[in-house]
Design a protein around this motif. Structure first.
Motif, mmCIF file in Angstrom:
data_model
loop_
_atom_site.group_PDB
_atom_site.id
_atom_site.type_symbol
_atom_site.label_atom_id
_atom_site.label_comp_id
_atom_site.label_asym_id
_atom_site.label_seq_id
_atom_site.Cartn_x
_atom_site.Cartn_y
_atom_site.Cartn_z
ATOM 1 N N SER A 149 0.804 -1.223 0.000
ATOM 2 C CA SER A 149 0.000 0.000 0.000
ATOM 3 C C SER A 149 0.840 1.277 0.000
ATOM 4 N N VAL A 150 2.175 1.150 0.048
ATOM 5 C CA VAL A 150 3.002 2.341 0.296
ATOM 6 C C VAL A 150 2.846 3.428 -0.777
ATOM 7 N N GLY A 151 2.800 3.028 -2.039
ATOM 8 C CA GLY A 151 2.681 4.022 -3.110
ATOM 9 C C GLY A 151 1.384 4.808 -2.995
ATOM 10 N N ALA A 152 0.294 4.089 -2.694
ATOM 11 C CA ALA A 152 -1.009 4.730 -2.583
ATOM 12 C C ALA A 152 -1.066 5.639 -1.362
ATOM 13 N N VAL A 153 -0.462 5.193 -0.253
ATOM 14 C CA VAL A 153 -0.442 6.022 0.955
ATOM 15 C C VAL A 153 0.331 7.317 0.674
ATOM 16 N N MET A 154 1.436 7.180 -0.063
ATOM 17 C CA MET A 154 2.214 8.363 -0.424
ATOM 18 C C MET A 154 1.368 9.318 -1.270
ATOM 19 N N ALA A 155 0.656 8.759 -2.259
ATOM 20 C CA ALA A 155 -0.177 9.595 -3.124
ATOM 21 C C ALA A 155 -1.238 10.321 -2.304
ATOM 22 N N PHE A 156 -1.863 9.578 -1.382
ATOM 23 C CA PHE A 156 -2.892 10.187 -0.544
ATOM 24 C C PHE A 156 -2.299 11.342 0.251
ATOM 25 N N CYS B 4 6.449 5.891 7.277
ATOM 26 C CA CYS B 4 7.512 6.159 6.298
ATOM 27 C C CYS B 4 6.909 6.510 4.940
ATOM 28 N N ALA B 5 5.831 5.787 4.567
ATOM 29 C CA ALA B 5 5.197 6.072 3.279
ATOM 30 C C ALA B 5 4.651 7.503 3.269
ATOM 31 N N ALA B 6 4.012 7.897 4.378
ATOM 32 C CA ALA B 6 3.469 9.258 4.459
ATOM 33 C C ALA B 6 4.604 10.283 4.438
ATOM 34 N N LEU B 7 5.692 9.986 5.151
ATOM 35 C CA LEU B 7 6.835 10.896 5.162
ATOM 36 C C LEU B 7 7.416 11.020 3.749
ATOM 37 N N GLY B 8 7.427 9.899 3.028
ATOM 38 C CA GLY B 8 7.852 9.938 1.627
ATOM 39 C C GLY B 8 6.968 10.891 0.838
ATOM 40 N N GLY B 9 5.672 10.870 1.139
ATOM 41 C CA GLY B 9 4.749 11.783 0.470
ATOM 42 C C GLY B 9 5.066 13.232 0.795
ATOM 43 N N VAL B 10 5.392 13.509 2.061
ATOM 44 C CA VAL B 10 5.759 14.874 2.470
ATOM 45 C C VAL B 10 6.978 15.338 1.670
ATOM 46 N N ILE B 11 8.001 14.466 1.580
ATOM 47 C CA ILE B 11 9.218 14.808 0.847
ATOM 48 C C ILE B 11 8.903 15.072 -0.622
ATOM 49 N N SER B 12 7.991 14.224 -1.150
ATOM 50 C CA SER B 12 7.631 14.376 -2.554
ATOM 51 C C SER B 12 6.970 15.735 -2.814
ATOM 52 N N THR B 13 6.131 16.206 -1.873
ATOM 53 C CA THR B 13 5.522 17.535 -2.069
ATOM 54 C C THR B 13 6.577 18.624 -1.932
ATOM 55 N N LEU B 14 7.578 18.389 -1.077
ATOM 56 C CA LEU B 14 8.653 19.386 -0.939
ATOM 57 C C LEU B 14 9.391 19.545 -2.264
ATOM 58 N N ALA B 15 9.620 18.401 -2.937
ATOM 59 C CA ALA B 15 10.400 18.445 -4.170
ATOM 60 C C ALA B 15 9.593 19.020 -5.321
ATOM 61 N N LEU B 16 8.280 18.731 -5.362
ATOM 62 C CA LEU B 16 7.503 19.074 -6.546
ATOM 63 C C LEU B 16 6.459 20.170 -6.301
ATOM 64 N N SER B 17 6.279 20.569 -5.024
ATOM 65 C CA SER B 17 5.305 21.604 -4.680
ATOM 66 C C SER B 17 3.919 21.323 -5.258
ATOM 67 N N SER B 18 3.528 20.055 -5.265
ATOM 68 C CA SER B 18 2.188 19.735 -5.729
ATOM 69 C C SER B 18 1.756 18.398 -5.151
ATOM 70 N N GLY B 19 0.447 18.169 -5.152
ATOM 71 C CA GLY B 19 -0.096 16.883 -4.743
ATOM 72 C C GLY B 19 -0.754 16.240 -5.944
ATOM 73 N N ASP B 20 -0.597 14.924 -6.088
ATOM 74 C CA ASP B 20 -1.108 14.254 -7.277
ATOM 75 C C ASP B 20 -1.585 12.854 -6.889
ATOM 76 N N PRO B 21 -2.898 12.565 -7.130
ATOM 77 C CA PRO B 21 -3.418 11.258 -6.711
ATOM 78 C C PRO B 21 -2.815 10.080 -7.474
ATOM 79 N N THR B 22 -2.134 10.338 -8.598
ATOM 80 C CA THR B 22 -1.550 9.216 -9.343
ATOM 81 C C THR B 22 -0.081 9.002 -8.997
ATOM 82 N N ARG B 23 0.468 9.827 -8.093
ATOM 83 C CA ARG B 23 1.899 9.693 -7.811
ATOM 84 C C ARG B 23 2.184 8.375 -7.081
#
Lengths: 309, 329
Positions: free
Chosen positions: A56-63, A212-231
């Motif tokens: 579920s990690v990818g989906a949790v990150m996207a969420f 960790c998956a959620a933290l990965g999501g936080v980092i991903s928004t830091l890098a891309l400044s956006s949220g995306d349900p398909t990420r």
């Protein structure tokens, strides 16, 4: 051992093949680009060490990314609060999955597969499209980091990544919880007979992975400044691959967090090579990571077989 | 026989409940008419779409799960076979050749799964997860990540034509299910599959070639996924390597588990899986009718599948004691 050699070999080959590959900037970009994967992979390592798996990690990150975009942009939460809440949700979601897996004895892959669809669907409920995050806090964080000289900056994302790897190593190899995880993955029955808290450990492991998956999501928004349900589609395989390439055995009980760190760097290097080349079809990235994972599992099998005979 | 009948009860009850809800919520749900020599109507659509993907995938998945494994690569194999069939007809091949090429490659990929699991000894989840990612990559590579449209009447007929008033996929899949079920129950093959899932070591010692059994079920699962992929492409006269079969593996597992096949292996019910697939398709259509966005649809599906698994779990059964046991007996 083999992992480190592959990494060095890849770098040398790439350095020989492409101009300017062996530079601090390329390495730094690699860290920046793969920081989210690195953090997710550390969580995955714990789950695999305990003998489980988390799809579920990818989906949790996207969420997490769309959640952040929504509450910061739409509801006006302050960014740090939103980040804490997001990681909290990730941990909670992971704990819930762990609880279902342990107390109802349902296979981990099924529970987390359902969790994957649940989290991915919820991400689409929050926002069906990619959303930009506009926040002063984000702009500010983007400029901060550890200066490394020559105008190079180790930004917050990779910094969190390195901290998580260090923390993961300490927890896995230096605490009671870490030893319980190894014992659980090694042999659940004997761990239970030794009086170790098998249930609590298993539930906690999925909590760690969700966090960790959620933290990965936080980092991903830091890098891309956006949220995306398909990420993060297919991220679960990358995370599993990183752990396995790093020497963590899929049946649990054996492995190293530092190995996962190297595994992430190997996958990142392959991606960088593909980016550098430019003429290769991006579809090769999927095939290469699948093939590499397969190769390393076969290698593990071979080593295990030699030990027995 | 009694056991199989009782596992069919719950999915049938759920199906009836959903159908009643639909009959009330959307008038004309059961309206079926005869036009241009074939049947049209919502119920026919459920059968048609249900047959094309979930039912086909569930057929293969049932046998895989019965051996104690799982196949996560079915969605990607669908994409590969759909892409190959589409490219073949575009290259001038006949419908038969194109379908054969798609099915052949799909079966081959399934057999690769089987070799990795049965001969090399990988965990089914991992071997098929690798195939899930690499297979999707292969489909993208073959097509250059582009949609492949085609104009071939006979290939399109496979998904949109009719035989005796019924859609071709329904006839095709029910026939396949019937033949498979008949073969498995009339020969020892079904018993071998259940024995392998129940206790592989004991089965091997008893003289069953468990490796061959596992190889065969993954090959069959690849074949079913391949047929499903060809039908998906035929339905819209185009193969989309990124979208065909995406997230369909959960649909297949859903249909199988809802149909009463235990995830731990050892027993299976093909009829249950067919009903499970219909249940899934009805649920999907119901969500669609209630204006739930397609991207959100996995949420209720995931909730239902978890609920079904909880109902199957020994702990919950123990809590309800005799009542559940008598249902299971």
């Amino acid at each position: 051992m083999a992992t480190g050699l592959v990494l060095v070999a890849l770098f040398v080959a790439a350095g020989a093949g492409y101009e300017n590959f062996l530079s601090a900037r390329v390495v730094l970009n690699l860290f920046k680009d793969r920081a989210f994967l690195g953090v997710v992979a550390v969580g995955m390592t714990f789950v695999i060490l305990s003998g489980g798996i988390d799809l579920s990690v990818g989906a949790v990150m996207a969420f997490t990314t769309v959640f952040l975009a929504k509450v910061i942009g739409g509801l006006g939460w302050s960014a740090p609060v939103a980040m804490l809440a997001a990681v909290g949700i990730g941990v909670g979601f992971g704990l819930f999955q762990g609880w279902v897996i342990h107390y109802f004895r349902i296979p981990a892959f099924l529970v987390t597969l359902a969790g994957m669809f649940l989290a991915r669907g919820m991400a689409f409920v929050v926002s069906p499209r990619s959303v930009e995050i506009r926040s002063a806090f984000y702009d500010d964080l983007g400029e901060r980091g550890l200066p490394l000289g020559e105008g190079l900056l180790l930004t917050v994302g990779p910094l969190i990544y390195l901290v998580v790897v260090a923390a993961g190593m300490v927890v896995a190899h230096g605490t009671r919880f870490g030893r319980n995880v190894y014992a659980l993955g090694g042999n659940e029955a004997s761990a239970a007979l030794m009086g170790l808290p098998v249930g609590a450990t298993r539930v906690a492991v999925y909590g760690v992975c969700g966090g960790c998956a959620a933290l990965g999501g936080v980092i991903s928004t830091l890098a891309l400044s956006s949220g995306d349900p398909t990420r993060g589609t297919g991220l679960e395989l990358d995370a599993i691959a990183a752990a396995v390439i790093g020497g963590t055995v899929l049946t649990g009980g054996r492995g190293w967090v530092f190995g996962t760190f190297l595994g992430v760097l190997i996958l990142g290097t392959i991606k960088t090579i593909l980016d550098f080349d430019g003429s290769l079809d991006p579809a090769w990235l999927r095939i290469a990571s699948g093939g590499l994972l397969l190769g390393f599992i076969l290698l593990q099998k071979l080593i295990a077989r030699q030990r027995v005979s | 026989m009694k056991e199989i009948r009782s596992t069919l009860v719950w999915p049938l009850v759920a199906l009836v409940v959903l159908l009643v809800f639909n009959a009330v919520a959307s008038p004309g749900f059961f309206h079926v008419e005869w036009k241009d020599g074939r049947l049209f109507g919502t119920v026919v659509d459920i059968f048609n779409q249900g047959a094309r993907v979930p039912m086909l995938l569930a057929l293969g998945m049932t046998l895989v799960i019965a051996t104690g494994g799982v196949d996560l690569s079915v969605g990607s194999i669908m994409a590969v076979s759909g892409a190959v069939a589409a490219m073949q007809v575009n290259a001038g091949a006949s419908m038969g050749q194109a379908v054969a090429a798609g099915l052949g490659l799909a079966t081959l990929l399934g057999l690769v799964n089987g070799v990795l699991i049965a001969r090399v000894g990988l965990q089914p989840i991992i071997a098929t997860l690798v195939m899930m990612v690499a297979g999707r990559g292969l489909a993208m590579l073959l097509t250059g990540s582009q949609m492949v449209p085609f104009a071939n009447r006979s290939l399109t007929w496979l998904a949109n034509g009719s035989v005796g008033g019924l859609p071709v996929p329904v006839v095709l899949v029910l026939l396949l299910a019937g033949v498979t079920g008949w073969l498995l129950r009339r020969t020892a093959a079904g018993l071998f599959i259940e024995a392998t899932g129940d206790n592989e070591k004991a089965s091997r010692l008893a003289g069953i070639q468990t490796g061959g059994v596992r190889l065969a079920v993954y090959g069959f699962s690849g074949f079913c996924a391949g047929l499903s992929g060809v039908l998906e492409a035929a339905n819209i006269s185009a193969a989309d390597p990124a979208r065909i079969g995406d997230t369909r593996e959960l649909d297949a597992i859903f249909a199988v588990v809802a149909g009463g096949t235990a995830l731990t292996g050892g027993r299976f019910s093909l009829a249950g899986s067919v009903v499970g697939a219909l249940l899934l398709q009805t649920l999907t259509l119901t969500l669609y009718n209630q204006n739930v966005a397609p991207a959100v649809a996995p949420v209720p599906k995931a909730v239902v599948i978890l609920a079904v698994c909880l109902l199957h779990s020994p702990r919950l059964r123990a809590r309800f004691g005799k009542r559940t046991q008598s249902v299971a007996a």
